[in-house]
Design an enzyme around this catalytic site. Sequence first.
Site, PDB file in Angstrom:
ATOM      1  N   TRP A   1       0.806  -1.218   0.000  1.00 52.78           N
ATOM      2  CA  TRP A   1       0.000   0.000   0.000  1.00 52.78           C
ATOM      3  C   TRP A   1       0.841   1.271   0.000  1.00 52.78           C
ATOM      4  O   TRP A   1       0.415   2.312  -0.483  1.00 52.78           O
ATOM      5  CB  TRP A   1      -1.031  -0.031   1.134  1.00 52.78           C
TER       6      TRP A   1
ATOM      7  N   LEU B   1     -21.959  -3.010  -1.265  1.00 53.19           N
ATOM      8  CA  LEU B   1     -22.603  -4.298  -0.986  1.00 53.19           C
ATOM      9  C   LEU B   1     -21.634  -5.317  -0.390  1.00 53.19           C
ATOM     10  O   LEU B   1     -20.461  -5.267  -0.662  1.00 53.19           O
ATOM     11  CB  LEU B   1     -23.203  -4.842  -2.277  1.00 53.19           C
TER      12      LEU B   1
HETATM   13  S1  MYA Z   1     -12.727  -6.340   1.317  1.00 50.42           S
HETATM   14  C1  MYA Z   1     -12.938  -8.085   1.560  1.00 50.42           C
HETATM   15  C2  MYA Z   1     -11.614  -8.763   1.566  1.00 50.42           C
HETATM   16  N1  MYA Z   1     -11.777 -10.196   1.600  1.00 50.42           N
HETATM   17  C3  MYA Z   1     -11.706 -10.948   2.707  1.00 50.42           C
HETATM   18  O1  MYA Z   1     -11.481 -10.440   3.791  1.00 50.42           O
HETATM   19  C4  MYA Z   1     -11.949 -12.435   2.521  1.00 50.42           C
HETATM   20  C5  MYA Z   1     -11.034 -13.287   3.368  1.00 50.42           C
HETATM   21  N2  MYA Z   1      -9.643 -12.926   3.153  1.00 50.42           N
HETATM   22  C6  MYA Z   1      -8.955 -13.185   2.005  1.00 50.42           C
HETATM   23  O2  MYA Z   1      -9.464 -13.725   1.027  1.00 50.42           O
HETATM   24  C7  MYA Z   1      -7.499 -12.736   1.977  1.00 50.42           C
HETATM   25  O3  MYA Z   1      -7.049 -12.574   3.304  1.00 50.42           O
HETATM   26  C8  MYA Z   1      -7.303 -11.413   1.195  1.00 50.42           C
HETATM   27  C9  MYA Z   1      -5.843 -10.954   1.324  1.00 50.42           C
HETATM   28  C10 MYA Z   1      -7.597 -11.646  -0.283  1.00 50.42           C
HETATM   29  C11 MYA Z   1      -8.176 -10.296   1.732  1.00 50.42           C
HETATM   30  N3  MYA Z   1      -8.139  -4.942   0.988  1.00 50.42           N
HETATM   31  O4  MYA Z   1      -2.001 -11.851  -0.655  1.00 50.42           O
HETATM   32  P1  MYA Z   1      -1.546 -11.341   0.652  1.00 50.42           P
HETATM   33  C12 MYA Z   1      -3.255  -6.326   1.787  1.00 50.42           C
HETATM   34  C13 MYA Z   1      -6.991  -4.422   0.474  1.00 50.42           C
HETATM   35  O5  MYA Z   1      -0.275 -11.942   1.168  1.00 50.42           O
HETATM   36  P2  MYA Z   1      -3.864 -12.562   1.864  1.00 50.42           P
HETATM   37  C14 MYA Z   1     -12.827  -6.140  -0.386  1.00 50.42           C
HETATM   38  O6  MYA Z   1     -13.198  -7.024  -1.095  1.00 50.42           O
HETATM   39  C15 MYA Z   1      -2.396  -6.364   3.027  1.00 50.42           C
HETATM   40  O7  MYA Z   1      -2.507  -5.155   3.730  1.00 50.42           O
HETATM   41  N4  MYA Z   1      -5.767  -4.902   0.763  1.00 50.42           N
HETATM   42  O8  MYA Z   1      -2.694 -11.466   1.773  1.00 50.42           O
HETATM   43  C16 MYA Z   1     -12.387  -4.809  -0.951  1.00 50.42           C
HETATM   44  C17 MYA Z   1      -1.033  -6.575   2.413  1.00 50.42           C
HETATM   45  O9  MYA Z   1      -0.539  -5.385   1.833  1.00 50.42           O
HETATM   46  P3  MYA Z   1       0.522  -4.488   2.685  1.00 50.42           P
HETATM   47  C18 MYA Z   1      -5.702  -5.942   1.616  1.00 50.42           C
HETATM   48  O10 MYA Z   1      -4.358 -12.550   3.237  1.00 50.42           O
HETATM   49  C19 MYA Z   1     -11.016  -4.986  -1.562  1.00 50.42           C
HETATM   50  C20 MYA Z   1      -1.321  -7.515   1.250  1.00 50.42           C
HETATM   51  O11 MYA Z   1      -2.737  -7.334   0.946  1.00 50.42           O
HETATM   52  C21 MYA Z   1      -6.842  -6.516   2.179  1.00 50.42           C
HETATM   53  O12 MYA Z   1      -3.422 -13.861   1.288  1.00 50.42           O
HETATM   54  C22 MYA Z   1     -10.363  -3.701  -1.979  1.00 50.42           C
HETATM   55  C23 MYA Z   1      -1.114  -8.970   1.644  1.00 50.42           C
HETATM   56  O13 MYA Z   1      -1.388  -9.757   0.520  1.00 50.42           O
HETATM   57  C24 MYA Z   1      -8.087  -5.963   1.845  1.00 50.42           C
HETATM   58  N5  MYA Z   1      -9.242  -6.434   2.338  1.00 50.42           N
HETATM   59  O14 MYA Z   1      -4.996 -11.969   0.899  1.00 50.42           O
HETATM   60  C25 MYA Z   1      -9.028  -3.923  -2.615  1.00 50.42           C
HETATM   61  N6  MYA Z   1      -6.469  -7.536   2.972  1.00 50.42           N
HETATM   62  O15 MYA Z   1       1.756  -5.318   2.832  1.00 50.42           O
HETATM   63  C26 MYA Z   1      -8.292  -2.631  -2.929  1.00 50.42           C
HETATM   64  C27 MYA Z   1      -5.138  -7.581   2.913  1.00 50.42           C
HETATM   65  O16 MYA Z   1       0.757  -3.241   1.865  1.00 50.42           O
HETATM   66  C28 MYA Z   1      -8.836  -1.981  -4.183  1.00 50.42           C
HETATM   67  N7  MYA Z   1      -4.661  -6.627   2.106  1.00 50.42           N
HETATM   68  O17 MYA Z   1      -0.117  -4.201   3.997  1.00 50.42           O
HETATM   69  C29 MYA Z   1      -8.023  -0.755  -4.550  1.00 50.42           C
HETATM   70  C30 MYA Z   1      -8.588  -0.026  -5.773  1.00 50.42           C
HETATM   71  C31 MYA Z   1      -8.239  -0.768  -7.069  1.00 50.42           C
HETATM   72  C32 MYA Z   1      -8.863  -0.157  -8.289  1.00 50.42           C
HETATM   73  C33 MYA Z   1      -8.244   1.193  -8.651  1.00 50.42           C
HETATM   74  C34 MYA Z   1      -8.829   1.778  -9.945  1.00 50.42           C
HETATM   75  C35 MYA Z   1      -8.353   3.052 -10.275  1.00 50.42           C
END
Ligand code: MYA
Length: 415
Positions: free
Chosen positions: A32, A415
């Site tokens: 991030w 949502l």
């Molecule tokens: S929020 C719902 C999120 N889903 C869940 O909570 C379901 C259960 N958990 C999981 O499936 C996993 O734990 C997830 C992380 C996939 C969440 N939003 O791959 P990693 C960062 C953003 O090793 P994992 C929703 O859906 C974390 O701080 N970042 O971790 C909205 C770290 O980064 P840093 C998150 O646990 C999503 C990195 O990821 C989140 O295996 C919006 C670790 O990666 C989170 N909820 O997978 C997304 N959780 O080191 C952003 C963890 O920097 C969108 N992390 O701290 C941004 C805009 C994009 C579009 C832009 C357009 C211009």
Amino acid sequence: DSNPIVKDDSSLETIVRKFQDSISVGDRHKFWETQPVGQFKDRGNTSLPEGPIEPPTPLSEVKQEPYNLPSAYEWTTCDLNLAETCNEVYTLLKNNYVEDDENMFRFNYSQEFLRWALHPPGYYKSWHIGVRAKTSKKLVAFITGVPARIRVRDEVVKMAEINFLCVHKKLRSKRLAPVMIKEVTRRVHLEDIWQAAYTAGVVLPTPITTCQYWHRSLNPKKLIDVGFSRLGVRMTMSRTIKLYKLPDSPATPGFRKMELRDVPAVTRLLRNYLSQFVVAPDFDENDVEHLLLPKEDVVDSFLVESPENHEVTDFCSFYTLPSSILGNQTYSTLKAAYSYYNVSTKTPLLQLMNDALIVAKQKQFDVFNALDVMQNESFLRELKFGPGDGQLHYYLYNYRIRQELKPSELGLVLL
Ligand code: MYA
């Protein structure tokens, strides 16, 4: 969206998490920190300008090929209109999506809900992104965007609403999430959109506001039996049931289900209402027809039509999002209604929401959830909602807000 599901807010885990969140300012976020989002170090620095953090780049400079995945995995675009794909997404989320802090409940979005949420007017199929294992073709990760116009103060900004980020439990902590986020960002950029809105239960750099879920018991016995809530001190089950009892039918004259012919009136009502919030969606009639016209077991909407002049004066809505109950002998599903958009101009909001509770109860929901956004604080305590343990942080990507907002300044429900 995304959020710890709920419950009583006094467990030790909750206290520990809240403490950790409160000291998160010094945390390192290797991913991030590289992104155009408000950084913790800039918090409270009011000299930074409000608005886009980075300017758009020429479309020809947007990377044309997808980001690299670990070699055993491949990208897939998910067409939710295909029954089989929709079922795969449903199953991935059902088994791996958001749980509460104590792992007692997990969101169980229905297939109809997912199709509805991911197909708003102008949606891009390319923003529904999956990852498959190359050999087995099993779906192991997912992230989505949908287009939305979001107003920030007096600026309407085209954004992507990002949701349903999910990595299979067996593939966690392998830094797959940053790749998914970069890939959805790339595909959003290809449509010449440079901002996004999202919510999460975790603290990241940097929330525009932090909201709390509140819960109104409709079926207190079941909620207590499954550990969603606890019997209050000096309360018996029968006193608790009595406390949460509701009338059999709504009280407001002219209260009825929204119909297609109401779309223009509801749009006017909603646009006018949302104009008072700092951040809110800029809905047109197409959006209202898609998002708010009742859809069985997905979204419910009611309005008050004046019996005298047939004017539509008030509106309330909620969406259906059940949670799986993990490891209970008797019950497998918690049926939850989530407050969506509500507008009162004539019926007091308290009375309108009491009617919403009554119809939710009629429809067999176990609990009615609401965030402390918009004017919701004005009815939560009085209608016997209790604070949950779930925090929901709201974020904007590539858009700086000078000062953190109060939840009541936010007019957006994802949502
Ligand atoms: S929020 C719902 C999120 N889903 C869940 O909570 C379901 C259960 N958990 C999981 O499936 C996993 O734990 C997830 C992380 C996939 C969440 N939003 O791959 P990693 C960062 C953003 O090793 P994992 C929703 O859906 C974390 O701080 N970042 O971790 C909205 C770290 O980064 P840093 C998150 O646990 C999503 C990195 O990821 C989140 O295996 C919006 C670790 O990666 C989170 N909820 O997978 C997304 N959780 O080191 C952003 C963890 O920097 C969108 N992390 O701290 C941004 C805009 C994009 C579009 C832009 C357009 C211009």
